[in-house]
Scaffold this motif. Structure first.
Motif, short mmCIF file in Angstrom:
data_model
loop_
_atom_site.label_atom_id
_atom_site.label_comp_id
_atom_site.label_asym_id
_atom_site.label_seq_id
_atom_site.Cartn_x
_atom_site.Cartn_y
_atom_site.Cartn_z
N HIS A 81 0.85 -1.18 0.00
CA HIS A 81 0.00 0.00 0.00
C HIS A 81 0.89 1.23 0.00
O HIS A 81 1.92 1.26 0.67
N ALA A 89 0.82 1.17 7.81
CA ALA A 89 -0.57 0.75 7.89
C ALA A 89 -0.74 -0.68 7.43
O ALA A 89 0.05 -1.19 6.62
N THR A 91 -3.95 -2.68 5.72
CA THR A 91 -5.24 -2.32 5.15
C THR A 91 -5.93 -3.53 4.52
O THR A 91 -5.29 -4.52 4.17
N HIS A 93 -9.41 -4.24 1.68
CA HIS A 93 -10.43 -3.59 0.86
C HIS A 93 -10.91 -4.51 -0.27
O HIS A 93 -10.19 -5.41 -0.71
N LEU A 126 -11.00 -7.20 9.22
CA LEU A 126 -10.50 -5.92 9.70
C LEU A 126 -10.42 -5.95 11.23
O LEU A 126 -9.41 -5.55 11.83
N THR A 145 -6.82 -0.20 8.91
CA THR A 145 -7.88 0.55 8.23
C THR A 145 -8.43 -0.17 7.01
O THR A 145 -7.75 -0.99 6.39
N GLU A 147 -9.80 0.43 3.10
CA GLU A 147 -9.65 1.36 1.98
C GLU A 147 -10.89 1.25 1.10
O GLU A 147 -11.56 0.21 1.09
N SER A 166 3.41 2.12 4.43
CA SER A 166 3.06 2.77 3.17
C SER A 166 4.32 3.12 2.37
O SER A 166 4.24 3.77 1.33
N TYR A 217 -10.10 6.42 3.01
CA TYR A 217 -10.09 5.52 4.16
C TYR A 217 -11.43 5.47 4.88
O TYR A 217 -11.51 4.96 6.01
#
Length: 317
Positions: A81, A89, A91, A93, A126, A145, A147, A166, A217
């Motif tokens: 990411h 982070a 993530t 999604h 998550l 988090t 996305e 990141s 986010y």
């Protein structure tokens, strides 16, 4: 039916978790589907390693079945990411580019006017990811988090991405890779039990969140998803809802109209979410503060016309 976990040797945030996952017990060599691809098997889980960009390998689920005879039930991609903030982070999604029209460029793969079925594990994983990150000392350094839905590749079965961000410093972090591997191990039930986030007939009638609006986010949708038991479908941030100001454009009869691909994005994402949660009730949750008045009114009217229910936070738990 098998679960297909996909990694690429071209990405340290992909190969790191894959290597940590393969270091856990029970793995054996898996079938080969193409030159430059290697696979491993553990129960009903298959880990596929390839060498290309993670968004460049379309239809891996169909290609796997054609080569092995094993139908794919779900796909989980391991990836890096990136973010302007450079903040570390972890993530998760769903994927798709439902707002892109035919003929428009596809900067991160996918197919115009397309959204893949979101993996029902997105919400439960998550929450599980946060527990694992806390237990392994990654919080508060790492943000956990969601996305928004935003890229390919094209897949036809319920799919999600797990990412480490990141920057290059964090993509190769062994503790982050181990956390993702533990998420896969526990979430898929390889250590015993049925796993986490399985959608079944017992969930018929459960409400599923379709997030509309907000930033990448999706913070206001996240406020709901942290609650146990909340299921998550597609998440459409503001940039996936392009809306042209009605004061600058008029329809054929002179009436004001709101151009842009926002209707297409909502409809495609709703249909893909319905497909991923058979028997569930998909309910739109709007980030009201992210819209101007005319935008909110237009979206609300469209959802009503399409018979898509609009919900409040309490409707999801």
């Amino acid at each position: 039916m098998v679960t297909l976990v996909v990694a690429t040797a071209a990405d340290p945030a992909s190969v790191g978790p894959a290597s940590s996952f393969l270091a856990m017990p029970g793995w054996n060599p898996g079938p080969s589907i193409a030159i430059g691809m290697e696979s491993f098997a553990n129960g009903s889980v298959r880990l596929l390693m390839h060498e290309r960009s993670i968004v460049a390998e379309d239809d891996l689920d169909r290609r796997w079945e054609a080569a092995t005879g094993e139908p794919v039930d779900e796909v989980i991609f391991l990836s890096r990411h990136t973010a302007v903030s450079n903040r570390p982070a972890l993530t998760v999604h769903p994927i798709g580019v439902p707002h892109i029209r035919e003929g428009e460029p596809l900067p991160q793969g996918g197919r115009p006017c397309w959204a893949g079925p979101p993996n029902p594990r997105v919400g439960p994983w998550l929450r599980l990811m946060k527990k694992i990150a806390e237990a392994n000392g990654l919080i508060p350094e790492f943000e956990i988090t969601l996305e928004a839905t935003h890229h390919g590749p094209v897949v036809n079965t319920p799919t999600m991405f797990l990412e480490i961000g990141s920057t290059e410093e964090y993509w190769g972090r062994q503790d982050a890779a181990q956390a993702i591997a533990l998420l896969l191990w526990e979430g898929l039930g390889l250590g015993g039990g049925s796993g986490v986030g399985n959608w079944s007939r017992e969930n018929n009638g459960d409400n599923v969140l379709l997030g509309i609006g907000g930033g990448h986010y999706v913070p206001r949708h996240m406020d709901i998803v942290w609650k146990d038991g909340v299921w998550v479908g597609h998440l459409l941030s503001g940039y996936s809802l392009p809306m042209e100001d009605p004061n600058r454009q008029k329809g054929e009869n002179g009436e004001k109209c709101i151009g842009g691909a926002w209707k297409q994005a909502i409809k495609v994402s709703y249909e893909a979410t319905k497909l991923a949660f058979p028997g569930g009730e998909v309910i739109a949750h709007l980030d009201h503060k992210s819209f101007k008045g005319w935008q909110k009114n237009a979206i609300t009217s469209f959802l009503t016309e399409e018979n898509i229910k609009i919900g409040k936070p309490q409707d999801f738990y």
